[in-house]
Scaffold this active site. Structure first.
Site, PDB file in Angstrom:
ATOM      1  N   HIS A   1      -9.184   4.326  -0.782  1.00 38.88           N
ATOM      2  CA  HIS A   1      -7.856   3.719  -0.779  1.00 38.88           C
ATOM      3  C   HIS A   1      -7.623   2.825  -1.999  1.00 38.88           C
ATOM      4  CE1 HIS A   1      -4.142   2.077   0.484  1.00 38.88           C
ATOM      5  NE2 HIS A   1      -4.570   1.065   1.200  1.00 38.88           N
TER       6      HIS A   1
ATOM      7  N   CYS B   1       0.817  -1.218   0.000  1.00 40.35           N
ATOM      8  CA  CYS B   1       0.000   0.000   0.000  1.00 40.35           C
ATOM      9  C   CYS B   1       0.851   1.268   0.000  1.00 40.35           C
ATOM     10  CB  CYS B   1      -0.959   0.002   1.184  1.00 40.35           C
ATOM     11  SG  CYS B   1      -2.059  -1.426   1.167  1.00 40.35           S
TER      12      CYS B   1
ATOM     13  N   CYS C   1     -12.868   0.573   9.277  1.00 37.42           N
ATOM     14  CA  CYS C   1     -12.102   0.140   8.106  1.00 37.42           C
ATOM     15  C   CYS C   1     -12.312   1.119   6.959  1.00 37.42           C
ATOM     16  CB  CYS C   1     -12.587  -1.235   7.637  1.00 37.42           C
ATOM     17  SG  CYS C   1     -12.659  -2.469   8.946  1.00 37.42           S
TER      18      CYS C   1
ATOM     19  N   LYS D   1      -9.979   6.439   4.950  1.00 39.76           N
ATOM     20  CA  LYS D   1     -11.293   6.126   5.508  1.00 39.76           C
ATOM     21  C   LYS D   1     -12.427   6.615   4.617  1.00 39.76           C
ATOM     22  CE  LYS D   1     -14.124   4.832   6.974  1.00 39.76           C
ATOM     23  NZ  LYS D   1     -15.132   3.940   7.463  1.00 39.76           N
TER      24      LYS D   1
END
Lengths: 498, 400
Positions: B345, B88, B215, B341
């Site tokens: 992402h 990531c 998440c 959030k």
């Protein structure tokens, strides 16, 4: 005593009495217990006839267990009383081996971290295979120590008698001539093609014939033939036997057999039907261990199996039994349990329920068998390394030491983690990962003698987990890749069983 | 003695697509949009680009491996392009590589572009992890997902600092609620709605103790940056942002294999932060940093990052959270665009998206979420798991 009574055999050095017999034992009952009433509530509408059997509970293997993992667990349970380096041969007995081709006993020998110089063999095909394996071990040369692990996870169809009566479990006994806790007096076998139960290679479920016939023409004829044959050979009466251990088709027939053989009720070993169920090839040995746990030196224990004939064995308990480190293994296994309160969950664990597992669940990555073989120390044995320079245990074994203050290169020696205890460093319960029993539990384990690694956690519930709680390691089936015919095994953490 | 990257390079143009579930758009289309915005912003043409670094992570099946998918999508004419992947943190890796290239003088104008197209796998969450660390680890790693790995950080943090599950979850919920509020003010964000603390507390569990709103979403999108040497920057625009630090740190995996790590922080973030502050000459981050875009893949990650970057003292993040220190009107606003959030992402693009927000904030172009007079912005990009990860920390300023 008759000519077969194997005492006073001189060993090569001369002088010492050498008797072949049982030197250690271990037992394994899976964590889950399914109340027979739960089965009856789910299936009684279909077969009200099994209502009479719906008492007690049966031990049910977890979704990550099979007869092989349970055999390993029972074998591991022997180790406080015997060193793995003492074992020359490993015999496995089961009618439910995961592999038809690929040595189940070789997998188990690896998981038990036995020497590569171990002779392995498998006994299968009928419910007396556990006792047959034991007899073969007892007949091996006097210098040889053999571990016999018997294990079964037999499956009855939904709603049937076999579903009620079977249980999952495993037993292990070490057989040798050093530190014998129960010496063999003699054994006697009967072999008949009495087809009370059968399964073809392709059969998932037990098939059987009419119960009355199985009982009248089989159980009450064949088992007494073996028991009486053994007694006659030894010149003994049934009343000379301290504890009689014999396979139970069910509670009623087991009780009736005592009367038929003329055994006093207090000399009949409890059949463990109500708390466990009939564990197939393992059951005579599970019951034998139960008898040994309560036995006194001098006791005579007779054990008889039933299945395509019968084996009967007679042992005399020695003073050595008092030296065992633990004699409450059955109780420990009976006590460590959790209720499987849901019949459909049972069906699912047994592969009898096609669930919506989702696309994530359907993704099964291929297994590289050449890698599995190369990394067998880690994958099969949970053997890592210990740095010869700084002494840090580490998993998996690598060339460079993990200790940042050390970093030694190529200074590793093998180090086994499978028999080490640890504490739970942290954990979670994962609802996203696919597992047969969500949520998936995993965490990081700090081993008490050094070393840290992360593992799946099994045989417990999230609510029972705490940071810092003691854990032990257990050999489990991590995945079953049916499309490619691979049962993949590795080690998981579980709460310390005591 | 290494001089570091401070004041050697600048970003002179950036682009970013709206992040979200782009069911009707391909990776090629997303990359093209981010790229066109970036070159227009920099006032350059495609032919001005000397080299490019392309970041994508998971989606090797859809986007494809190698740098060819980027060259093909943008029709870049036979220039050197390299695909970088560091989980990531891939986006930060692309910026770092492009920056080092222009700083060395090997080229004058470099492109860093990240894209991720994740929603073609057929299930929620990130693609199955089982083979990402090789076929050996697949045999011995537990059955992990990203939320579970970060949840273990929360379990340990709660235990160490004596937070009950309720207290701990409430603290984490405040972090997510803050980011959702910021995301609601951000036009390009994926999840543009406010969510209150109670809703977050009561959401379905994903990996105990983390619930759904702890998440980040699974998002698609692309972001791009045009990087030049600092001395050339003003030729392109009046308000470039200058690199003060570009650091990457990678865990040697001792955290989960050696009994030293305490499990309540991300050691690699701490180490990377120390190096970044040193490179940037930041002595007191709590006083000097104006804003942060941290890798809030999960609420607990943001919490421990406050401490690992030495903004909040160890074990004291809760006090700062409760005091609104990281809110949009706080001392150091964190995730002014909603962060992972809420903004989303798309793995390979995230590090560049963080720089995009810092860039726009330092230029004062963020409208109703504009932070007052920021000078120094920090990005923190995490690839992997708390116990074994790649961390990128970058610091940017609007003055040389």
């Amino acid at each position: 005593m008759n000519k077969f009574y194997k005492v006073n055999i001189l060993d090569e050095e001369g002088g010492m009495d050498k008797v072949k017999g049982i030197t250690a034992y271990g037992i394994y009952l899976p964590y889950h217990r399914l109340k027979r009433e739960t089965i009856f509530k789910a299936m009684g509408w279909f077969n009200p006839g099994v209502g009479g059997l719906a008492k007690g509970e049966k031990a049910v293997a977890n979704f990550d267990e099979d007869s092989l993992t349970m055999a390993v667990a029972a074998g591991m349970d022997c180790f406080p009383d015997i060193g793995r380096e003492e074992i020359d041969a490993l015999y496995l007995a089961s009618t439910t081996f995961p592999y038809k081709e690929r040595g189940n006993a070789s997998i188990a020998a690896g998981a038990l971290n036995l020497s590569a110089n171990t002779r392995t063999a498998e006994f299968s095909g009928c419910l007396k295979s556990g006792t047959t394996a034991l007899i073969s071990a007892l007949n091996a040369s006097d210098s040889e120590t053999t571990m016999v692990c018997a294990s079964d996870t037999r499956l009855g169809k939904a709603g049937g008698t076999e579903e009620q009566m079977t249980g999952d479990g495993a037993a292990a006994v070490a057989v040798g001539s050093k530190g014998v806790i129960a010496s063999l007096i003699d054994h006697y076998s009967i072999s008949y093609d009495f087809p009370d139960h059968r399964r073809l290679d392709s059969d998932k479920f037990i098939r059987s014939w009419e119960e009355r016939w199985m009982r009248e023409a089989g159980y009450f004829k064949i088992l007494p033939e073996a028991v009486n044959g053994l007694l006659a050979r030894c010149g003994l009466q049934i009343s000379d036997i301290t504890k009689v251990v014999y396979a139970p088709p069910n509670l009623r027939d087991h009780k009736a057999m005592a009367q038929s053989l003329g055994i006093k009720p207090e000399r009949v070993q409890s059949p463990l039907i109500e708390p466990v169920g009939n564990t197939g090839a393992a059951h005579p040995l599970v019951m034998l261990i139960a008898a040994l746990e309560e036995a006194q030196p001098g006791d005579k224990i007779l054990v008889a199996s039933m299945g395509s004939g019968s084996d009967a064995l007679l042992f005399e308990v020695t003073e050595e039994i008092t030296k065992l480190k633990s004699r409450n293994k059955l109780k420990k296994n009976l006590d460590y349990k959790g209720e499987l309160d849901n019949y459909t969950k049972y069906l699912s664990f047994k592969g009898m329920l096609e669930k919506e597992i989702g696309i994530r669940g359907e993704e099964v990555s291929p297994t590289s068998l050449s890698l599995q073989w190369r990394e067998r120390n880690a994958v099969l044995k949970l053997v890592g390394a210990k740095c010869k320079v700084c002494g840090t245990p580490q998993f998996p074994a690598e060339t460079v030491c993990i200790n940042p203050e050390c970093g030694a290169v190529g200074q590793m020696e093998e180090y086994s983690f499978s028999d080490k205890t640890g504490h739970l460093f942290t954990f979670t319960a994962d609802h996203l990962a696919f597992t047969e029993d969500p949520p998936g539990l995993y965490g990081i384990v700090d081993f008490d003698e050094g070393g840290r690694y992360w593992f799946d956690i099994t045989d417990c519930r999230l609510e029972s987990l705490k940071v810092g709680q003691p854990v032990q390691m257990t050999f489990r089936r991590r995945y079953l890749d049916e499309a490619r015919g691979i049962a993949g095994y590795f080690w998981k953490a579980m709460p310390f069983k005591g | 003695m290494a001089e570091g990257i401070k004041n050697k390079v600048a970003i002179v143009g950036m682009g970013c697509t709206r992040f979200g579930e782009h069911w009707d758009r391909s990776a090629e289309s997303l990359a093209s949009e981010a790229f066109e915005e970036a070159i227009a912003d920099a006032g350059i043409e495609k032919k001005d680009i000397d080299a490019a670094w392309f970041s994508s992570c998971f989606d090797e099946v859809n986007v494809g491996k190698s740098a060819i998918p980027l060259a093909g999508a943008l029709k870049l004419p036979f220039i050197p392009i390299t695909r970088v992947e560091n989980f990531c943190a891939s986006g930060t890796e692309a910026i770092r590589a492009a920056s080092y290239a222009v700083a060395s003088g090997a080229c004058d104008v470099a492109l860093a572009l990240g894209v991720e197209k994740l929603k073609d796998i057929g299930y929620g969450g990130l693609p199955d992890f089982s083979q990402l660390r090789g076929i050996y680890n697949r045999q011995i790693f537990p059955n992990v997902t990203a939320p579970g790995q970060f949840a273990m950080l929360a379990t340990r943090y709660f235990d160490r600092y004596g937070l009950s599950p309720e207290e701990g979850k409430r603290t984490l919920a405040k972090i997510s609620s803050k980011s959702h509020a910021n995301g609601a003010l951000t036009p390009k964000a994926h999840l543009r709605r406010k969510v209150d603390v109670e809703t977050i507390m009561n959401a379905p569990m994903i990996a105990w103790p983390l619930g759904l709103f702890d998440c980040c979403g699974v998002t698609e999108g692309s972001a791009a940056a045009i990087i030049v040497r600092a001395e050339d920057a003003k030729k392109f625009r009046k308000d470039p942002i200058y690199a003060k630090a570009l650091q990457i740190a990678v865990s040697p995996e001792e955290e989960y294999r050696y009994q030293q790590w305490d499990g309540t922080h991300v050691e690699t973030t701490y180490r990377c932060g120390v190096n970044a502050y040193k490179e940037a000459g930041v002595k007191n981050p709590r006083e000097e940093i104006s804003m942060m875009e941290v890798h809030d893949c999960f609420s607990i990650t943001e919490l421990v990052t406050y401490e690992d970057l030495q903004i909040s003292p160890r074990g004291k993040a809760k006090e700062d959270i409760d005091a609104g220190f990281y809110d949009l009107d706080g001392k150091i606003p964190c995730q002014s665009d909603g962060g992972l959030k809420s903004f989303g992402h798309p793995i390979g693009a995230s590090g560049i998206r963080m720089a995009y927000e810092v860039y726009k904030q330092l230029q004062g172009k963020c409208g109703e979420r504009q932070i007052r007079d920021p000078h120094l912005g920090l990005t923190h990009n995490l690839g992997g798991f708390p116990a074994n990860c790649v961390i990128g920390v970058t610091i940017w300023g609007n003055e040389l």
